[in-house]
Design a protein around this motif. Structure first.
Motif, PDB file in Angstrom:
ATOM      1  N   ILE A 137       0.857  -1.185   0.000  1.00 54.88           N
ATOM      2  CA  ILE A 137       0.000   0.000   0.000  1.00 54.88           C
ATOM      3  C   ILE A 137       0.888   1.228   0.000  1.00 54.88           C
ATOM      4  N   VAL A 138       0.625   2.157  -0.910  1.00 55.51           N
ATOM      5  CA  VAL A 138       1.341   3.428  -0.954  1.00 55.51           C
ATOM      6  C   VAL A 138       0.354   4.523  -0.569  1.00 55.51           C
ATOM      7  N   ILE A 139       0.702   5.300   0.440  1.00 55.19           N
ATOM      8  CA  ILE A 139      -0.150   6.381   0.924  1.00 55.19           C
ATOM      9  C   ILE A 139       0.263   7.672   0.241  1.00 55.19           C
ATOM     10  N   GLY A 140      -0.580   8.175  -0.650  1.00 51.32           N
ATOM     11  CA  GLY A 140      -0.285   9.420  -1.347  1.00 51.32           C
ATOM     12  C   GLY A 140       0.167   9.204  -2.776  1.00 51.32           C
ATOM     13  N   SER A 141      -0.330  10.049  -3.676  1.00 49.77           N
ATOM     14  CA  SER A 141      -0.023   9.889  -5.102  1.00 49.77           C
ATOM     15  C   SER A 141       0.818  11.035  -5.637  1.00 49.77           C
ATOM     16  N   GLY A 142       1.729  11.549  -4.808  1.00 49.15           N
ATOM     17  CA  GLY A 142       2.698  12.498  -5.334  1.00 49.15           C
ATOM     18  C   GLY A 142       3.665  11.799  -6.280  1.00 49.15           C
ATOM     19  N   ILE A 143       4.569  12.547  -6.859  1.00 47.55           N
ATOM     20  CA  ILE A 143       5.505  11.959  -7.821  1.00 47.55           C
ATOM     21  C   ILE A 143       6.338  10.869  -7.163  1.00 47.55           C
ATOM     22  N   TYR A 155       7.655  -4.685 -11.100  1.00 42.08           N
ATOM     23  CA  TYR A 155       8.302  -5.855 -10.490  1.00 42.08           C
ATOM     24  C   TYR A 155       7.331  -7.021 -10.330  1.00 42.08           C
ATOM     25  N   GLY A 156       6.031  -6.746 -10.431  1.00 46.41           N
ATOM     26  CA  GLY A 156       5.048  -7.810 -10.315  1.00 46.41           C
ATOM     27  C   GLY A 156       4.272  -7.823  -9.016  1.00 46.41           C
ATOM     28  N   TYR A 157       4.485  -6.816  -8.177  1.00 45.47           N
ATOM     29  CA  TYR A 157       3.758  -6.757  -6.914  1.00 45.47           C
ATOM     30  C   TYR A 157       2.356  -6.173  -7.125  1.00 45.47           C
ATOM     31  N   LYS A 158       1.414  -6.612  -6.313  1.00 46.36           N
ATOM     32  CA  LYS A 158       0.086  -6.009  -6.291  1.00 46.36           C
ATOM     33  C   LYS A 158       0.176  -4.738  -5.452  1.00 46.36           C
ATOM     34  N   VAL A 159      -0.067  -3.610  -6.085  1.00 45.42           N
ATOM     35  CA  VAL A 159       0.129  -2.317  -5.439  1.00 45.42           C
ATOM     36  C   VAL A 159      -1.158  -1.502  -5.514  1.00 45.42           C
ATOM     37  N   VAL A 399       1.149  -3.578   8.930  1.00 43.49           N
ATOM     38  CA  VAL A 399       0.375  -4.637   8.277  1.00 43.49           C
ATOM     39  C   VAL A 399      -0.755  -4.091   7.423  1.00 43.49           C
ATOM     40  N   GLY A 400      -0.971  -2.771   7.440  1.00 41.79           N
ATOM     41  CA  GLY A 400      -2.048  -2.213   6.640  1.00 41.79           C
ATOM     42  C   GLY A 400      -2.370  -0.799   7.070  1.00 41.79           C
ATOM     43  N   VAL A 401      -3.527  -0.310   6.625  1.00 36.00           N
ATOM     44  CA  VAL A 401      -3.969   1.045   6.956  1.00 36.00           C
ATOM     45  C   VAL A 401      -5.450   1.021   7.304  1.00 36.00           C
ATOM     46  N   ARG A 402      -5.882   2.070   7.989  1.00 36.95           N
ATOM     47  CA  ARG A 402      -7.299   2.242   8.309  1.00 36.95           C
ATOM     48  C   ARG A 402      -7.758   3.566   7.705  1.00 36.95           C
ATOM     49  N   LEU A 403      -8.813   3.533   6.884  1.00 34.81           N
ATOM     50  CA  LEU A 403      -9.329   4.726   6.231  1.00 34.81           C
ATOM     51  C   LEU A 403     -10.249   5.499   7.167  1.00 34.81           C
ATOM     52  N   SER A 412       0.295  -7.395   2.473  1.00 36.32           N
ATOM     53  CA  SER A 412       1.041  -8.589   2.862  1.00 36.32           C
ATOM     54  C   SER A 412       2.537  -8.345   2.987  1.00 36.32           C
ATOM     55  N   LYS A 413       3.049  -7.275   2.342  1.00 39.56           N
ATOM     56  CA  LYS A 413       4.504  -7.078   2.325  1.00 39.56           C
ATOM     57  C   LYS A 413       4.940  -5.760   2.953  1.00 39.56           C
ATOM     58  N   ALA A 414       4.333  -4.651   2.581  1.00 39.05           N
ATOM     59  CA  ALA A 414       4.830  -3.361   3.067  1.00 39.05           C
ATOM     60  C   ALA A 414       3.784  -2.275   2.921  1.00 39.05           C
ATOM     61  N   VAL A 415       3.978  -1.224   3.705  1.00 39.22           N
ATOM     62  CA  VAL A 415       3.237   0.030   3.578  1.00 39.22           C
ATOM     63  C   VAL A 415       4.262   1.130   3.350  1.00 39.22           C
ATOM     64  N   VAL A 416       4.020   1.977   2.345  1.00 40.42           N
ATOM     65  CA  VAL A 416       4.931   3.073   2.019  1.00 40.42           C
ATOM     66  C   VAL A 416       4.170   4.383   2.149  1.00 40.42           C
ATOM     67  N   SER A 417       4.705   5.319   2.911  1.00 40.93           N
ATOM     68  CA  SER A 417       4.061   6.628   3.046  1.00 40.93           C
ATOM     69  C   SER A 417       4.759   7.652   2.172  1.00 40.93           C
ATOM     70  N   ASN A 418       3.976   8.259   1.289  1.00 43.37           N
ATOM     71  CA  ASN A 418       4.437   9.382   0.477  1.00 43.37           C
ATOM     72  C   ASN A 418       3.976  10.707   1.078  1.00 43.37           C
ATOM     73  N   ALA A 419       3.361  10.632   2.248  1.00 44.92           N
ATOM     74  CA  ALA A 419       2.918  11.837   2.943  1.00 44.92           C
ATOM     75  C   ALA A 419       4.114  12.550   3.560  1.00 44.92           C
ATOM     76  N   PRO A 420       4.012  13.865   3.797  1.00 49.05           N
ATOM     77  CA  PRO A 420       5.104  14.574   4.463  1.00 49.05           C
ATOM     78  C   PRO A 420       5.397  13.984   5.840  1.00 49.05           C
ATOM     79  N   LEU A 421       6.566  14.298   6.358  1.00 50.56           N
ATOM     80  CA  LEU A 421       7.042  13.722   7.612  1.00 50.56           C
ATOM     81  C   LEU A 421       6.024  13.845   8.737  1.00 50.56           C
TER      82      LEU A 421
END
Length: 664
Positions: A137-143, A155-159, A399-403, A412-421
C-alpha cells in the motif's frame, strides 16, 4: 563515519599521509556504500536537477466547485482554518475566489489517463469485491509515491495507491479553470526530453511511458543590478558575470567549474535506477565504481553545504548571490544549508554543451497522468478520495492502513508513506503507544522544523498586443536581505509561452508565487473570513507588483473569472502539509534526510521529507529507492538487465541507447 575520516586526512596530511596514499580508494568506497545504505549524506549520485520551488495549495476564501454532480465548498472558520462542505449541485464553478484543487473538468469526474472513472472510497468495498489483496500500500499519489508504486507494479507486486484528494499528483497535480490549465507544483524541468540520469525520466522509461516536451534555453532575471536573460550552456553565463560582477566574477567562476567538474562527471555516471538501501547495493553499483571513485576522497566534500565548496574560491558578491539564489531555488534552503551535491549536479547540467530545459506539454498533469498510466498498465491501482487515518502496526510491523470511513486494508509485504514527515507521524501516533518503532518516528518528526510556505496567484489574461514572453521570470528584490527572507524572491511562470494549448486562443496562463518564503504563522490566528480576505489581498500585492514588471498593464488584462489567490493556510489544508511547509528545514552539514526505511518493519517512506530531499528529481529518486528496497535483489537486477535490452539506454543506463536514437 567514513566521510569524517576522509575529511580528517585532508586536514592533517602530514600525520596521515600513509593512510591517504594506501587507503583512499577503500575509504571512498566505504563512503559510497555508507550513503547508499544509510542515506545520511548526499553524495551527488542523484542530485536534483533544475527546478523552481513552486508547490501549490488551493486558493482560499469561500469557493465551490463540482466533480461530476458532487462538489466541495471551502470556508474560513472563526479559528482561521479552512473547512469543507460536500454538496451536490450543477455542473460548473460558482463565481468568485475558488479553490484550484477543486477545478475538475466540466460535467465529469476527473478521468486523467484515459479511463472514465476511478474507484473511490464511496465504494470502498471494491477491495473485497475485486478480491484484490495488495502486497504493498502506498499512501499518497505524489511523484514520489507514484514512482515507487509504478516500479513495484512492474516488479510484479500487487500495489494500491491511496490518495485523499480526488486528483492524483499531490503537490505536482494540475487543474483547469475555464479552459486555462494551471500547475500547482514544479514548473522548471531539465533532462527529461531524452534518456538521462534524471530519476523521473528513468522511472517513466522503466514504465514505458512518454511525455511530450517543449525544449527551451532561457529564463528572465530581474535583480537589483538590472534585468538579464539567463541562458543555459557553457558560455552565456560568462557574459552575464562579466557585466554585473566584472572580470573577477568570471575568473572565480572558471576556478569553481574546474573544481566541481570531476565531481559532476562522477555523479552523472551512476543511474538512479540502481539505488537500493541494503548491502545488496554493491551488486547493482559495482560496475560503476571506477567512474565513481575518480574524484577520490574529494567525493566526501559534496555531502556538506554548498558554502563549503565555495569557500576559498568564490568571494565576488554577484557570483555568490547568484549561486545562493540557485541553491534556494533548487532545495528551499540558502547555500549554507543546501547540499553541495545538488548544486554541483545542476551547474554541470546547465552549463554543458547542448544543454536545454524542458517544458511538459500539458503541464505537470501530463507527467502525473503518465505515471498513473504506467502504474495501471502493470496491474497497480489508484484509489482517489481514500483518506488514510492510521497505519496499522502489529508487533512493530506495518500490516495495513485504516481509512477515515473505518475500512481497514491489509498489505502482505509493506506500507509506504508518500505523505510529508509530520503527516506520516500523525498516522502513527496511536500506534506509538505499543510500537517502539512508531514512538521513535513520532519523536523524530516532532523534532524537525518546517521551512516557510508559499503564496500563489493563478490568473488567466488576454494576450493581444503582447510581445513574445520568456516562460519564466525570477524577481529578486534585495540581495542585502537573506535570499529566503519573506517575499524577497518571486517566480513567475507563463507556460503558454511554450505550450499554447494551456489557455484558450488569444490568452495566457500565468502563475506567480512566493517561492518558499511566505510565513505561515501570520495566518494561523485569523479570526474571520473578512480578516482572512484582507490579509490575503495585502500579502499578494507583492506578486502583482512583480507581474507588472513583466506585463505593465496586466491588471487590465485579467479575466475576472480566472483570478485566484492562495495562501499558506490553504496550502496546509488542501495539500495536507504541516504549516503549509515547502519542505523540511534540515541544513546540510548539520543533519541529514532519513532514508526510506524506518524502525517499523515493513514501513517505508518516500517523498520530499526523506533522502535525497526536495525537488522533483529528488522525490522520484526517493520513490526508486523505496521500491528497490522492497524488491528482491534478483528482481532488481532483472529490471536493470531488461532496461539494457530494451535499448532506450546504452549499457551504462545513463545515456540514450540505439532505440532512442532511431526514434529521435
Amino acid at each position: 563515519s567514513p566521510s569524517w575520516v576522509v575529511m580528517d586526512t585532508m586536514r592533517r596530511p602530514a600525520a596521515y599521509s600513509r593512510l591517504v596514499t594506501t587507503n583512499a580508494l577503500l575509504l571512498t568506497l566505504c563512503f559510497l556504500l555508507f550513503v547508499l545504505i544509510q542515506h545520511e549524506k548526499s553524495t551527488g549520485i542523484i542530485a536534483a536537477h533544475i527546478r523552481t520551488p513552486s508547490r501549490g495549495p488551493a486558493h482560499g476564501g469561500t469557493a465551490a466547485a463540482t466533480v461530476g454532480r458532487r462538489g466541495v465548498e471551502s470556508t474560513i472558520g472563526q479559528d482561521g482554518n479552512v473547512r469543507f462542505r460536500a454538496f451536490r449541485r450543477g455542473p460548473w464553478v460558482t463565481q468568485g475566489a475558488s479553490t484550484f484543487e477543486a477545478m475538475a473538468r466540466r460535467r465529469r469526474r476527473y478521468v486523467g489517463v484515459g479511463v472514465t472513472e476511478r474507484k473511490t472510497t464511496e465504494n470502498s468495498a471494491w477491495f473485497r469485491e475485486d478480491s484484490y489483496e495488495p502486497d504493498v500500500i502506498v499512501i499518497g499519489s505524489g511523484i514520489g509515491g507514484l514512482s515507487c508504486a509504478g516500479l513495484l507494479a512492474r516488479y510484479g507486486y500487487k500495489v494500491v495507491v491511496l490518495e485523499s484528494h480526488y486528483l492524483p499528483g499531490g503537490a505536482a497535480h494540475g487543474f483547469e479553470r475555464r479552459g486555462f490549465e494551471f500547475d500547482t507544483g514544479p514548473s522548471l524541468y531539465a533532462g527529461m526530453s531524452q534518456p538521462s540520469v534524471n530519476p523521473l525520466r528513468q522511472v517513466l522509461d522503466a514504465l514505458g511511458e512518454r511525455v511530450e516536451w517543449a525544449p527551451y534555453e532561457s529564463w528572465k532575471m530581474h535583480t537589483p543590478e538590472g534585468n538579464f536573460t539567463f541562458k543555459v550552456g557553457p558560455s552565456e553565463i560568462r557574459t552575464v558575470l562579466e557585466r554585473y560582477g566584472g572580470k573577477e566574477a568570471v575568473e572565480q567562476w572558471d576556478k569553481l567549474m574546474k573544481k566541481i567538474g570531476p565531481l559532476h562527471e562522477s555523479s552523472s555516471s551512476l543511474p538512479p535506477l540502481v539505488m537500493r538501501s541494503d548491502l545488496n547495493a554493491i551488486r547493482t553499483v559495482w560496475r560503476y565504481l571506477p567512474d565513481l571513485l575518480k574524484p577520490g576522497p574529494a567525493t566526501a566534500s559534496v555531502a556538506g553545504p554548498l558554502d563549503s565548496i565555495l569557500e576559498g574560491v568564490v568571494t565576488n558578491p554577484f557570483l555568490y548571490n547568484w549561486l545562493n539564489f540557485l541553491a534556494f531555488a533548487l532545495c528551499g534552503l540558502p547555500s549554507d544549508g543546501t547540499t553541495a551535491a545538488a548544486v554541483i549536479y545542476m551547474l554541470g547540467e546547465m552549463h554543458k554543451d547542448k544543454a536545454i530545459l524542458d517544458a511538459p506539454i500539458g503541464g505537470g498533469k501530463a507527467i502525473v497522468d503518465a505515471l498513473v498510466r504506467g502504474l495501471e498498465k502493470y496491474g497497480g491501482k489508484l484509489v482517489l478520495r481514500a483518506h488514510v487515518d492510521e497505519v496499522v502496526v502489529e508487533n512493530n510491523r506495518a500490516v495495513g492502513v485504516r481509512l477515515n470511513n473505518g475500512e481497514e486494508i491489509r498489505a502482505s509485504k509493506a506500507v509506504v508513506s508518500n505523505a510529508p514527515l509530520w503527516n506520516t507521524a500523525d498516522l502513527l501516533r496511536n500506534q506509538a503507544k505499543h510500537s517502539t518503532g512508531a514512538a521513535k518516528f513520532v519523536e523524530y518528526a516532532d523534532s524537525i522544523e518546517p521551512t516557510a510556505s508559499i503564496g500563489h496567484l493563478h490568473i488567466g489574461i488576454r494576450a493581444d498586443g503582447l510581445d513574445e514572453l520568456e516562460p519564466h521570470h525570477v524577481i529578486v528584490k534585495d540581495w542585502d536581505q537573506p535570499i529566503d527572507a519573506p517575499q524577497n524572491l518571486i517566480v513567475i511562470s507563463i507556460p503558454t509561452s511554450l505550450d499554447p494549448t494551456a489557455a484558450p486562443k488569444g490568452c495566457h496562463t500565468v502563475h506567480a508565487y512566493l517561492a518558499g518564503n511566505e510565513p505561515f504563522d501570520m495566518y494561523k490566528n485569523v479570526k474571520s473570513k473578512e480578516e482572512y480576505e484582507s490579509l490575503k489581498s495585502e500579502r499578494s500585492q507583492v506578486l502583482w507588483e512583480a507581474l507588472e514588471k513583466v506585463i505593465p498593464d496586466i491588471k487590465d488584462r485579467v479575466i475576472r473569472e480566472v483570478n485566484m489567490t492562495a495562501t499558506p493556510l490553504t496550502h496546509a489544508r488542501f495539500l495536507r502539509r504541516h504549516k503549509g511547509a515547502y519542505g523540511l528545514n534540515i541544513p546540510a552539514g548539520k543533519a541529514s534526510f532519513p532514508g526510506p526505511k524506518t524502525d517499523i518493519e515493513g514501513f517505508l517512506r518516500c517523498g520530499d521529507s526523506c533522502f535525497p530531499g526536495v525537488g522533483v528529481p529528488a522525490v522520484a529518486a526517493s520513490g526508486i529507492n523505496a521500491a528497490n528496497s522492497i524488491a528482491t535483489i534478483d528482481e532488481h537486477i532483472k529490471l536493470l538487465d531488461d532496461m539494457r535490452r530494451e535499448g532506450i539506454y546504452d549499457y551504462s543506463l545513463t545515456k540514450p541507447g540505439k532505440v532512442e536514437a532511431v526514434e529521435s
